[in-house]
Design a protein around this motif. Structure first.
Motif, PDB file in Angstrom:
ATOM      1  N   LEU A 237      -9.826   1.815   5.953  1.00 32.80           N
ATOM      2  CA  LEU A 237      -9.277   2.122   4.629  1.00 32.80           C
ATOM      3  C   LEU A 237     -10.436   1.987   3.650  1.00 32.80           C
TER       4      LEU A 237
ATOM      5  N   PHE B 131      -7.201   3.529  -1.601  1.00 31.71           N
ATOM      6  CA  PHE B 131      -7.948   3.518  -0.335  1.00 31.71           C
ATOM      7  C   PHE B 131      -7.654   4.796   0.436  1.00 31.71           C
ATOM      8  N   LYS B 132      -8.710   5.342   1.052  1.00 32.32           N
ATOM      9  CA  LYS B 132      -8.544   6.550   1.849  1.00 32.32           C
ATOM     10  C   LYS B 132      -8.591   6.172   3.338  1.00 32.32           C
ATOM     11  N   LYS B 133      -7.737   6.801   4.088  1.00 33.37           N
ATOM     12  CA  LYS B 133      -7.520   6.459   5.493  1.00 33.37           C
ATOM     13  C   LYS B 133      -8.375   7.315   6.422  1.00 33.37           C
TER      14      LYS B 133
ATOM     15  N   THR C 160      -0.019  11.044   5.240  1.00 36.02           N
ATOM     16  CA  THR C 160      -0.490  10.447   3.986  1.00 36.02           C
ATOM     17  C   THR C 160      -1.912   9.949   4.201  1.00 36.02           C
ATOM     18  N   MET C 161      -2.833  10.402   3.347  1.00 30.38           N
ATOM     19  CA  MET C 161      -4.236  10.047   3.548  1.00 30.38           C
ATOM     20  C   MET C 161      -4.728   9.014   2.521  1.00 30.38           C
ATOM     21  N   THR C 162      -3.938   8.754   1.493  1.00 33.54           N
ATOM     22  CA  THR C 162      -4.387   7.844   0.432  1.00 33.54           C
ATOM     23  C   THR C 162      -3.261   6.883   0.089  1.00 33.54           C
ATOM     24  N   PHE C 163      -3.648   5.640  -0.148  1.00 34.07           N
ATOM     25  CA  PHE C 163      -2.667   4.595  -0.459  1.00 34.07           C
ATOM     26  C   PHE C 163      -3.085   3.871  -1.734  1.00 34.07           C
ATOM     27  N   LYS C 164      -2.083   3.547  -2.556  1.00 31.62           N
ATOM     28  CA  LYS C 164      -2.357   2.830  -3.795  1.00 31.62           C
ATOM     29  C   LYS C 164      -1.902   1.384  -3.614  1.00 31.62           C
TER      30      LYS C 164
ATOM     31  N   HIS D 228      -8.002  -9.461  -1.310  1.00 31.82           N
ATOM     32  CA  HIS D 228      -6.586  -9.204  -1.573  1.00 31.82           C
ATOM     33  C   HIS D 228      -5.938 -10.442  -2.194  1.00 31.82           C
TER      34      HIS D 228
ATOM     35  N   PHE E  22     -10.588  -2.698   5.734  1.00 28.94           N
ATOM     36  CA  PHE E  22     -10.739  -2.289   4.333  1.00 28.94           C
ATOM     37  C   PHE E  22     -12.231  -2.409   4.001  1.00 28.94           C
TER      38      PHE E  22
ATOM     39  N   LEU F  13       0.882  -1.172   0.000  1.00 23.49           N
ATOM     40  CA  LEU F  13       0.000   0.000   0.000  1.00 23.49           C
ATOM     41  C   LEU F  13       0.913   1.213   0.000  1.00 23.49           C
TER      42      LEU F  13
END
Lengths: 331, 331, 331, 331
Positions: free
Chosen positions: D23, D38-40, A35-39, A71, D102, A23
């Motif tokens: 997430l 995904f946004k945290k 960091t607020m967004t993960f790819k 996942h 998630f 992520l």
């Protein structure tokens, strides 16, 4: 010095170990708290190597356990799409989860990983799920050190190595040391030594070889002196930006240089190196060339956002080598 | 065919593994439900072998972890009294207990054991407690298979074997298979194979070699064909009352017969066999004689109440051999 | 002050908790290292109480899990023989063992126990194995504190207490504190408080009430002030040789004296006390008399070798009371 | 019927339990396999309730354990920023991780969660970290059922409830049942019953009350009949879009209707309901009004992307109530 591979083997390489989720911080150059967004990407050293090798055109397979969730399915779909054979990726039925790695990129020099590795599905690969039929089909079995960290994955790998040797499959051991999954460095040293002694090629950083030897500040000379008493024929020791050394049992020493590049993050460097190095060897190139392939592939991946999706093509690697070698020769 | 032992080594033999308590039925020839009194002895295969060897006059040491309680202290005292060096028997500080074996003797043919092996101290021997200084002082390192069943004892043994080989100490591997301590027979097979391949001498029953190979009804020929590809120089396969076979890597085969005797119980036969066989080899006797020593020692122990305290002297062994061989020759 | 029991209940008392094996030193007045023989008895506080109560003529049942081995079968046979209903003693199918207690008697004042309590069957009693049908048949549910130490036995007891209260069965809580089975004294305190608040009668030593309150040197007054806010109607606090106090919610205080006797060991005093005290109450005797019954029973058991087999008859108790009271009155 | 709160209490509400990371799928209305970003957000039922309550103006505190990593620090920072007192949120020192959820939003009707709850920090809240000094400062202790799922968090909650009752703090029990964290539904039932019997207000869905009773298709009448034998004074049972019922021990029954809205996802409905319901009660509103506040708050949160950040202000709630009630009255 060249390695001999079984020319009739169906697979160029079969990797064993973990396939996980990375992520990666979308907003980077800051602490992860901000960091607020993960790819989401496929990750995990042996999965990255398999994906990299497949993108380079090698016929590749993977032995690893997947969680029975979204996942796990994403990983299997992605690996199948890039051409990896996923027939030996059983689904866990005991509720174990996919390993996660949240990456923090404060700066190109300050990267860290927040790992979720408790009770992850990949460490539940059972030795009964490792098939002699499958392993004998490979030119190379690529073993990732982290898969030795816990039972039953540990025994699955020990069995795979045993079967590879019994069937004249070349064993490549990528040390891939991750301290947090091990009880102690002494424990790591014991299993790394057991597998390294049975391997044909061992690849790692100088720090990782120190872990194998359970010491600090070891020397390459002592390392190869000890390991060449056993199976290894080629030992690659990486020294970061100072480049890497490949030692052949025959006595030859090869020096590879690192190609400098605009670094976004350091993750994925080792995996991309291994896949390209392996590609070159399997295609009959000499070790000098293989070292260049490894360095070029690493240089490309560290300049991009992911470790798996960023894996380069042969063309990209060759282009980068050509550019850089031209520069060096003009100097 | 003779094995070469380091003549300058301080210890004839150092054993590694468990030292436990046997609680033997005082009232026997009945089910244990009806036994109301139990007699306490030191037990556990490698402890019995060390005690037996020491009583035969070998200079013997032991590497094993003891509980911090009355049973642990009894074991240490007893072993020291019979001459075993106990300097490498650390005390567990985490509340683990001494392993127990309640023996049930319904009849000489029907013996069983009720084991207490959960969280026992001996399986918590840590690899950091295995000293290269100590192991290099031995002619022989005797490894008991059960010590491989759980971490960290497993890693302690793997380290000990590594150090023995590094220092030219002969590794004797007594398979000593106890199913209840293992996750699966496949797991046993993986570790037994790893250690057997690195050993100089491997000793076990035919059933135990089947476990090593994770198969049923294996043949001695297949067993030695496979193991002689690796380190072993001598393989002893026991077939109960039919006697035993010793196979040398040089191609020689030796047949040992079992000496029939009045059997009280079957426990302790293997341990007494191993200690006397080892005694003979270390004293330079030929393999035929060593097999007789093993059989005679076993015949004596199965006629008595304990496994450790019943270990015979050289004189008793030689007397029994003399008597029986005279009988055979008169026939 | 008298407790009301359901006169139609089939069982006088049903106990819940552990039934184990005591291994008592045959050669005593020495450290256990020097004891070579051990005699086997049924043990464990609630099993002892059930056996004691049954020998006194109470109709008694037991809820507890047994190992599937010779020790488990011995326990079930023994308890059935002395008249305890064993229909609610399920057999463990997961390989758990019978708890063991090796007793060391250095002197009457210096007794200790070497316990085997890791992964024992009794702590695997599942709440699904606790039957409302069964519990509602009892006048008294006797709960032993140690059964609260681990899940799922803990939940089985919490369910049993819930069912007892729902069905107007009197709950007797014997604190029976054994430190080695608990994570921390704070944890003990939390569960002891939960169960004590729901109990009708709470019995323990002053030290055990201190554990319940997670404090040191607590006072009886503070203890009863707090507990009488909840369900308890009678609280018995034992002060060793100084005797015991029974506090009734109605405000009455009863003092019981200890009968001095020739002590062989201290084990079993509390269990014999509880069974005779309970016998007296269920048979409608007043609290002063019940305290005498408890003291007399304890005096008899500490003069003998076992805790269970030594449990006295009503005649023996009454005889001892008569003798001692005559002595006191003559003074 | 009105609840009495200690007017001098420093905190309106202190919640105990988990504070985790959500997430949330950035690309939604699709299976999670196809979500790449995904946004945290901060998540976890009691954390959401505390955040919601704080945004409504209540003085709020939180007792919960945090991982020593970037996610743990993010949670603490976020909660402090919205005004929650975080002085009782200790940092875990044993490497436990932050719980993750998630979220998958296939459609407003098909939402699911992929949870990471193995060895999470919040379940390692120790009873020693629960302070009587702190709890006595609250009008209300809000307990989340999931915190009862594992030790030592379970004991921490049991202690907190004990301390609240001892100090006349009102106990609100939000059942918040999450099956995956429990051994069995029977185990859940045992602990839910224990805590519900000691609570002043119990809130849950009809399904959750069935879990508490370890049954299927239970009736509200049976539920309140049983629980009103113990401490509860108010029981709120939610029936999804059909609205909710509040039962008072005094015999009154209040019916609340659900406000229909454009639903993005269903997550967070219960938490927003609880925080607004609690806000209304603490501010002395009657139960009919409190039910409207709960419904309005839930309607707002399910129309937005997060559960925590979406928590509404009093003004937004009152505006929605006003709009909807106007519509109903015009019909």
């Amino acid at each position: 010095m060249k390695l001999e591979f079984n020319p009739k083997a169906e697979f160029d390489m079969i990797a064993i170990g973990r396939a996980c989720i990375d992520l990666n911080a979308v907003e980077y150059n800051r602490p992860m708290e901000e960091t607020m967004t993960f790819k989401k990407y496929v990750g995990g050293s042996p999965a990255n190597i398999a994906i990299g090798a497949s993108k380079l055109g090698l016929k590749t397979g993977f032995i690893g356990k997947l969680a029975d969730d979204q996942h796990g399915r994403f990983i299997k779909n992605y690996m199948a799409e890039v051409g990896v054979d996923t027939s030996q990726m059983p689904i866990d039925n005991d509720g174990h989860k996919t390993g996660l790695a949240f990456t923090e990129i404060k700066s190109p020099e300050e990267c860290s990983i927040l790992m979720y590795r408790d009770e992850v599905a990949d460490l539940y690969l059972n030795p009964s799920e490792v098939s002699e039929e499958y392993i004998r089909k490979a030119k190379v079995l690529l073993v990732s050190g982290t898969a030795l960290a816990k039972s039953p994955s540990r025994e699955a790998v020990l069995k795979a190595v045993h079967l590879a040797k019994k069937n004249d499959v070349q064993v490549f051991f990528e040390l891939d040391y991750r301290g947090y999954t091990w009880e102690s460095q002494l424990e790591t040293s014991i299993y790394y030594t057991l597998v390294a002694q049975q391997s044909d090629v061992v690849i790692g950083t100088r720090d990782e070889f120190d872990v194998l030897e359970n010491r600090e500040n070891g020397s390459n000379e002592a390392t190869i002196h000890e390991l060449f008493k056993h199976s290894p024929k080629l030992i690659v020791i990486k020294h970061g930006v100072e480049g890497s050394y490949a030692y052949a049992k025959t006595g030859e020493i090869f020096k590879g240089k690192a190609y400098l590049t605009k670094v976004l993050k350091t993750f994925g460097a080792g995996d991309s190196y291994a896949s390209a190095f392996l590609y070159a060897l399997i295609n009959g190139m000499d070790i000098d060339t293989a070292l260049k392939y490894g360095s070029a592939s690493a240089a490309i991946v560290v300049s991009k956002h992911s470790s798996s999706e960023a894996m380069p093509t042969v063309k990209e690697i060759e282009q980068l080598i050509a550019e850089r070698e031209a520069v060096y020769q003009n100097k």
